[in-house]
Design an enzyme around this catalytic site. Structure first.
Site, PDB file in Angstrom:
ATOM      1  N   CYS A 103      -0.408  -0.360  -2.136  1.00  0.00           N
ATOM      2  CA  CYS A 103      -0.552  -1.803  -1.999  1.00  0.00           C
ATOM      3  C   CYS A 103      -0.976  -2.430  -3.328  1.00  0.00           C
ATOM      4  CB  CYS A 103      -1.509  -2.132  -0.863  1.00  0.00           C
ATOM      5  SG  CYS A 103      -1.377  -3.837  -0.260  1.00  0.00           S
ATOM      6  N   HIS A 197       0.880   1.500   3.088  1.00  0.00           N
ATOM      7  CA  HIS A 197      -0.412   2.192   3.151  1.00  0.00           C
ATOM      8  C   HIS A 197      -0.299   3.549   3.859  1.00  0.00           C
ATOM      9  CE1 HIS A 197      -3.267  -0.846   1.682  1.00  0.00           C
ATOM     10  NE2 HIS A 197      -2.514  -1.764   2.275  1.00  0.00           N
ATOM     11  N   GLU A 199      -2.213   5.923   3.478  1.00  0.00           N
ATOM     12  CA  GLU A 199      -3.565   6.488   3.603  1.00  0.00           C
ATOM     13  C   GLU A 199      -4.304   6.035   4.849  1.00  0.00           C
ATOM     14  OE1 GLU A 199      -4.477   2.524   1.598  1.00  0.00           O
ATOM     15  OE2 GLU A 199      -2.802   3.939   1.780  1.00  0.00           O
TER      16      GLU A 199
END
Length: 283
Positions: A103, A197, A199
């Site tokens: 991001c 994202h 993660e």
């Protein structure tokens, strides 16, 4: 291995995120690396903060990799926080330490290397980025190894890369955001990054929707905060019960999102490249 997490969230954003989902964006990376690289040494730094400092005796060049988290910073604004974050990204490039970012991490690397960032042309990409497809370069790139021809991923952002810098390769796009994944080589360093994202967990997607409910209504993605809450509740329930096919069907998701290992593909591939090839990330 030794990892440095660079979290550019301002203090107020860190506090808001912790109240929402129990951890800041950098702490999410710390938790993930504890699972993907057990036994690794991980430090966290907040380069946008005026009082930010690495542990004594440390520098970006002393780590095997630096990972840059998301952040609400607008990289096209000339603020002290942005200047500090960009300076740290430039120092990372100059150190030769390979880096990964999601991001705002991708946006930060772009600006540090001479590219530009803007507000999303098509409005917020909220919840999930849909039908991301690799470019010809991306199909051969190790960061995207294991991804299908088209895939979805957790995503929530209001800014996007406008122009990639010299020395960058566009790896993936979708209809909403042209630069969904890229490699940037600059000043002796290499960066792999994604606009989405990989993660975060689905609980964090739900939390992000709730934190940005008013903005999502204003942008026309929902008619009311109640609609945002209903969507967030579906996502949160899928986080709690990832095998619920009915919830996945209602949200239009498959195992690229619901399965945590597949969701984290790019970060696992980055770690694998470090282990195989070291700082170059390539044979």
């Amino acid at each position: 291995m030794r990892f440095l997490i660079a979290e550019s969230e301002p203090p107020e954003a860190r506090d808001e995120r912790r109240k929402s989902v129990g951890r800041s964006s950098g702490e999410t990376y710390l938790d993930l690396l504890a699972r993907l690289a057990p036994g690794a040494t991980c430090h966290r730094v907040t380069p946008a903060d005026a009082d930010s400092a690495l542990p004594p005796g440390e520098s970006p060049g002393g780590y095997d990799a630096v990972l840059f988290s998301g952040s609400p910073l607008a990289l096209y604004e000339e603020t002290p926080e942005v200047r500090r974050a960009v300076a740290f990204m430039r120092a990372t490039f100059a150190s030769g330490t390979p880096a990964f970012g999601s991001c705002a991490g991708l946006q930060l690397a772009t600006v540090a290397a001479g590219g530009t960032v803007r507000r999303n042309l098509h409005g917020p990409e909220a919840g999930f980025a849909r039908r991301i497809t690799a470019t010809e370069s991306g199909r051969a790139h190790p960061m995207l190894a294991g991804r299908p021809a088209a895939y979805d991923a957790p995503s929530i952002h209001t800014d996007e890369v406008e122009t990639l810098p010299a020395g960058a390769s566009l790896l993936a796009s979708n209809r909403g955001t042209t630069v969904q994944a890229a490699e940037i080589r600059h000043d002796g360093g290499v960066f792999w990054g994604v606009q989405y994202h990989p993660e975060i967990g689905l609980d964090e997607v739900a939390g992000a929707l709730r934190r940005q409910a008013d903005d999502l209504v204003e942008s026309g993605l929902a008619l009311s905060p109640a609609e945002v809450e209903a969507q967030a509740a579906l996502v949160e329930n899928l986080h709690r019960e990832p095998d619920r096919r009915d919830l996945a069907w209602r949200l239009g998701l498959d195992d690229q999102v619901t399965d945590s290992e597949r969701r984290q593909t790019e970060i696992q591939n980055f770690i694998d490249a470090l282990l195989r090839h070291g700082r170059s990330l390539a044979p």
